[in-house]
Motif scaffolding. Structure first.
Motif, PDB file in Angstrom:
ATOM      1  N   THR A  54      35.934  43.373  45.135  1.00 22.44           N
ATOM      2  CA  THR A  54      35.866  42.081  45.052  1.00 22.44           C
ATOM      3  C   THR A  54      35.152  41.361  46.360  1.00 22.44           C
ATOM      4  OG1 THR A  54      38.072  41.849  46.128  1.00 22.44           O
ATOM      5  CG2 THR A  54      37.864  41.504  43.649  1.00 22.44           C
ATOM      6  N   ALA A  55      35.169  42.360  47.405  1.00 24.44           N
ATOM      7  CA  ALA A  55      34.612  41.815  48.810  1.00 24.44           C
ATOM      8  C   ALA A  55      33.105  41.667  48.483  1.00 24.44           C
ATOM      9  CB  ALA A  55      35.009  42.751  49.917  1.00 24.44           C
ATOM     10  N   ILE A  56      32.384  42.475  47.768  1.00 24.77           N
ATOM     11  CA  ILE A  56      30.992  42.325  47.633  1.00 24.77           C
ATOM     12  C   ILE A  56      30.638  41.581  46.247  1.00 24.77           C
ATOM     13  CG2 ILE A  56      30.501  44.296  49.113  1.00 24.77           C
ATOM     14  CD1 ILE A  56      30.229  46.013  46.342  1.00 24.77           C
ATOM     15  N   GLN A  57      31.376  40.813  45.574  1.00 26.26           N
ATOM     16  CA  GLN A  57      31.007  40.151  44.428  1.00 26.26           C
ATOM     17  C   GLN A  57      30.966  38.579  44.904  1.00 26.26           C
ATOM     18  OE1 GLN A  57      33.617  40.943  41.050  1.00 26.26           O
ATOM     19  NE2 GLN A  57      33.911  43.014  41.655  1.00 26.26           N
ATOM     20  N   ASP A  58      30.124  38.060  44.115  1.00 23.60           N
ATOM     21  CA  ASP A  58      29.854  36.361  44.145  1.00 23.60           C
ATOM     22  C   ASP A  58      31.232  35.589  44.235  1.00 23.60           C
ATOM     23  OD1 ASP A  58      27.840  33.984  44.372  1.00 23.60           O
ATOM     24  OD2 ASP A  58      29.120  33.685  42.740  1.00 23.60           O
ATOM     25  N   PHE A  59      31.458  34.823  45.019  1.00 22.89           N
ATOM     26  CA  PHE A  59      32.538  34.036  45.014  1.00 22.89           C
ATOM     27  C   PHE A  59      33.005  33.375  43.785  1.00 22.89           C
ATOM     28  CE2 PHE A  59      35.131  30.024  45.621  1.00 22.89           C
ATOM     29  CZ  PHE A  59      36.079  30.607  46.419  1.00 22.89           C
ATOM     30  N   ASN A  60      31.888  32.475  43.246  1.00 23.83           N
ATOM     31  CA  ASN A  60      31.838  31.755  42.059  1.00 23.83           C
ATOM     32  C   ASN A  60      32.086  32.546  40.684  1.00 23.83           C
ATOM     33  OD1 ASN A  60      31.697  29.029  43.521  1.00 23.83           O
ATOM     34  ND2 ASN A  60      29.524  29.180  43.316  1.00 23.83           N
ATOM     35  N   LEU A  61      31.410  33.865  40.732  1.00 23.63           N
ATOM     36  CA  LEU A  61      31.642  34.621  39.776  1.00 23.63           C
ATOM     37  C   LEU A  61      33.067  35.148  39.733  1.00 23.63           C
ATOM     38  CD1 LEU A  61      30.520  36.165  37.154  1.00 23.63           C
ATOM     39  CD2 LEU A  61      29.574  37.813  38.853  1.00 23.63           C
ATOM     40  N   LEU A  62      33.527  35.441  40.690  1.00 24.22           N
ATOM     41  CA  LEU A  62      34.937  36.366  40.899  1.00 24.22           C
ATOM     42  C   LEU A  62      35.927  35.082  40.556  1.00 24.22           C
ATOM     43  CD1 LEU A  62      36.746  38.751  41.395  1.00 24.22           C
ATOM     44  CD2 LEU A  62      36.671  37.960  44.064  1.00 24.22           C
ATOM     45  N   LYS A  63      35.844  33.895  41.056  1.00 22.58           N
ATOM     46  CA  LYS A  63      36.733  32.959  40.668  1.00 22.58           C
ATOM     47  C   LYS A  63      36.853  32.585  39.174  1.00 22.58           C
ATOM     48  CE  LYS A  63      37.907  28.181  42.068  1.00 22.58           C
ATOM     49  NZ  LYS A  63      37.749  26.974  43.149  1.00 22.58           N
ATOM     50  N   GLU A  64      35.587  32.739  38.675  1.00 24.33           N
ATOM     51  CA  GLU A  64      35.499  32.379  37.348  1.00 24.33           C
ATOM     52  C   GLU A  64      36.233  33.593  36.303  1.00 24.33           C
ATOM     53  OE1 GLU A  64      32.042  31.503  33.766  1.00 24.33           O
ATOM     54  OE2 GLU A  64      31.529  32.187  35.670  1.00 24.33           O
ATOM     55  N   LYS A  65      36.009  34.951  36.706  1.00 19.94           N
ATOM     56  CA  LYS A  65      36.653  35.882  36.058  1.00 19.94           C
ATOM     57  C   LYS A  65      38.141  35.958  36.297  1.00 19.94           C
ATOM     58  CE  LYS A  65      35.263  40.507  36.425  1.00 19.94           C
ATOM     59  NZ  LYS A  65      34.752  41.568  36.468  1.00 19.94           N
ATOM     60  N   VAL A  66      38.748  35.591  37.407  1.00 19.99           N
ATOM     61  CA  VAL A  66      40.270  35.546  37.624  1.00 19.99           C
ATOM     62  C   VAL A  66      40.498  34.267  36.680  1.00 19.99           C
ATOM     63  CG1 VAL A  66      41.745  34.565  39.350  1.00 19.99           C
ATOM     64  CG2 VAL A  66      40.022  36.051  39.957  1.00 19.99           C
ATOM     65  N   ALA A  67      40.131  33.257  36.290  1.00 19.90           N
ATOM     66  CA  ALA A  67      40.500  32.271  35.417  1.00 19.90           C
ATOM     67  C   ALA A  67      40.400  32.819  34.073  1.00 19.90           C
ATOM     68  CB  ALA A  67      39.666  30.878  35.688  1.00 19.90           C
ATOM     69  N   MET A  68      39.481  33.469  33.629  1.00 25.06           N
ATOM     70  CA  MET A  68      39.182  34.102  32.396  1.00 25.06           C
ATOM     71  C   MET A  68      40.288  35.050  32.181  1.00 25.06           C
ATOM     72  SD  MET A  68      38.293  37.194  30.637  1.00 25.06           S
ATOM     73  CE  MET A  68      37.534  38.017  32.047  1.00 25.06           C
ATOM     74  N   TYR A  69      40.808  35.736  33.057  1.00 20.33           N
ATOM     75  CA  TYR A  69      41.938  36.872  32.836  1.00 20.33           C
ATOM     76  C   TYR A  69      43.124  36.079  32.556  1.00 20.33           C
ATOM     77  CZ  TYR A  69      39.084  41.210  33.980  1.00 20.33           C
ATOM     78  OH  TYR A  69      38.133  42.100  33.734  1.00 20.33           O
ATOM     79  N   LYS A  70      43.416  35.126  33.449  1.00 22.50           N
ATOM     80  CA  LYS A  70      44.480  34.190  33.385  1.00 22.50           C
ATOM     81  C   LYS A  70      44.691  33.622  32.031  1.00 22.50           C
ATOM     82  CE  LYS A  70      45.352  33.246  37.795  1.00 22.50           C
ATOM     83  NZ  LYS A  70      45.721  31.698  39.010  1.00 22.50           N
ATOM     84  N   SER A  71      43.337  33.187  31.330  1.00 31.43           N
ATOM     85  CA  SER A  71      43.361  32.576  30.028  1.00 31.43           C
ATOM     86  C   SER A  71      43.887  33.515  28.973  1.00 31.43           C
ATOM     87  CB  SER A  71      42.040  32.106  29.640  1.00 31.43           C
ATOM     88  OG  SER A  71      41.218  33.074  29.344  1.00 31.43           O
ATOM     89  N   PHE A  72      43.838  34.775  29.157  1.00 30.06           N
ATOM     90  CA  PHE A  72      44.581  35.824  28.228  1.00 30.06           C
ATOM     91  C   PHE A  72      45.812  36.175  28.559  1.00 30.06           C
ATOM     92  CE2 PHE A  72      40.054  36.275  27.439  1.00 30.06           C
ATOM     93  CZ  PHE A  72      39.872  36.289  26.177  1.00 30.06           C
TER      94      PHE A  72
END
Length: 256
Positions: A54-72
């Motif tokens: 996660t340290a080398i992933q884009d902040f906004n993309l990572l935040k979007e992925k976190v929210a997506m996983y939570k939606s499931f």
């Protein structure tokens, strides 16, 4: 409705207390991850962003992925290596603050790659839990020699200490390869006596056994039951593992 629901016995719907599956995300793209969850998200409880990816992933993309996983109804968290880096650099407060901003509510606390004395690790677990995070801790070392220095008695004691300090679950280290670490021998086979010792001394529902390989998953399902908690499951193996749990493959057919 599942396609062949009449062939499935019983249900184990989320949120679950047992039969948990922790899946490893090693850098999946957003669309790939979402498509995968649409197919297999019912069978995933925890989603670990592996190591320091996660340290080398884009902040906004990572935040979007976190929210997506939570939606499931999946609990995402970052691997313990990133915690260890933050701890080693004396940047733990900044690290925890960034996790909150990204939407993470769970953290893994480990000492697999660096040395943290026991009281300090237990204090970290208490501190992070008091801040409102769910804590999943991990027992074991990533270095083969250092891990083998941990007796099975110590391994069980460490697990119980970390549960008492506030961890909701404790992971039994096996790394991604599942060989020569923790309760696995050099061939990746489980050491049955050591597994049984831990089970005799620790609440089984508090454990997550890292079991990246099929033979290990089969072993734990047959030894402990379909409701065993398993981790470090490849994103490619989510559906495969669920069929093992439900007796839909020859390895477990008629045995669970």
């Amino acid at each position: 409705m599942k396609s062949f629901n009449f062939l499935l016995e019983g249900t184990n719907n989320k949120p679950r207390d047992s039969g948990l599956t922790m899946v490893l995300d090693k850098g999946l793209g957003f669309d790939t991850a979402k498509s995968l969850m649409e197919v297999s998200g019912d069978y995933v409880d925890y989603l670990k962003f592996g190591w320091g990816t996660t340290a080398i992933q884009d902040f906004n993309l990572l935040k979007e992925k976190v929210a997506m996983y939570k939606s499931f109804d999946i609990i995402p968290y970052v691997g313990g290596t990133l915690f260890e880096i933050a701890y080693d650099q004396n940047k733990l407060d900044e690290f925890l603050d960034r996790l909150k901003k990204l939407g993470f509510e769970t953290i893994e606390i480990s000492d697999g790659s660096i040395n943290i004395n026991r009281p300090d690790k237990l204090d970290c677990i208490k501190k992070v839990k008091d801040m409102g995070f769910e804590v999943i801790s991990e027992v074991g070392k990533k270095n083969l020699v250092k891990d083998q220095e941990i007796t099975i008695e110590d391994r069980a004691n460490f697990i119980n200490e970390e549960l008492d300090a506030g961890s909701s679950k404790v992971i039994v280290e096996a790394r991604e390869g599942g060989k020569s670490i923790g309760v696995f021998d050099d061939e990746g086979n489980a050491k049955e006596e050591e597994v049984n010792y831990i089970l005799d001394n620790v609440d089984k529902n508090s454990l997550i056994w890292e079991a990246p390989n099929k033979n290990q998953q089969v072993f734990f399902i047959l030894q402990i039951g379909a409701d065993v908690n398993l981790g470090n499951i490849s994103s490619d193996d989510i559906t495969s593992l669920e069929t093992l749990r439900r007796g839909l493959r020859g390895d477990t057919l008629g045995k669970v």
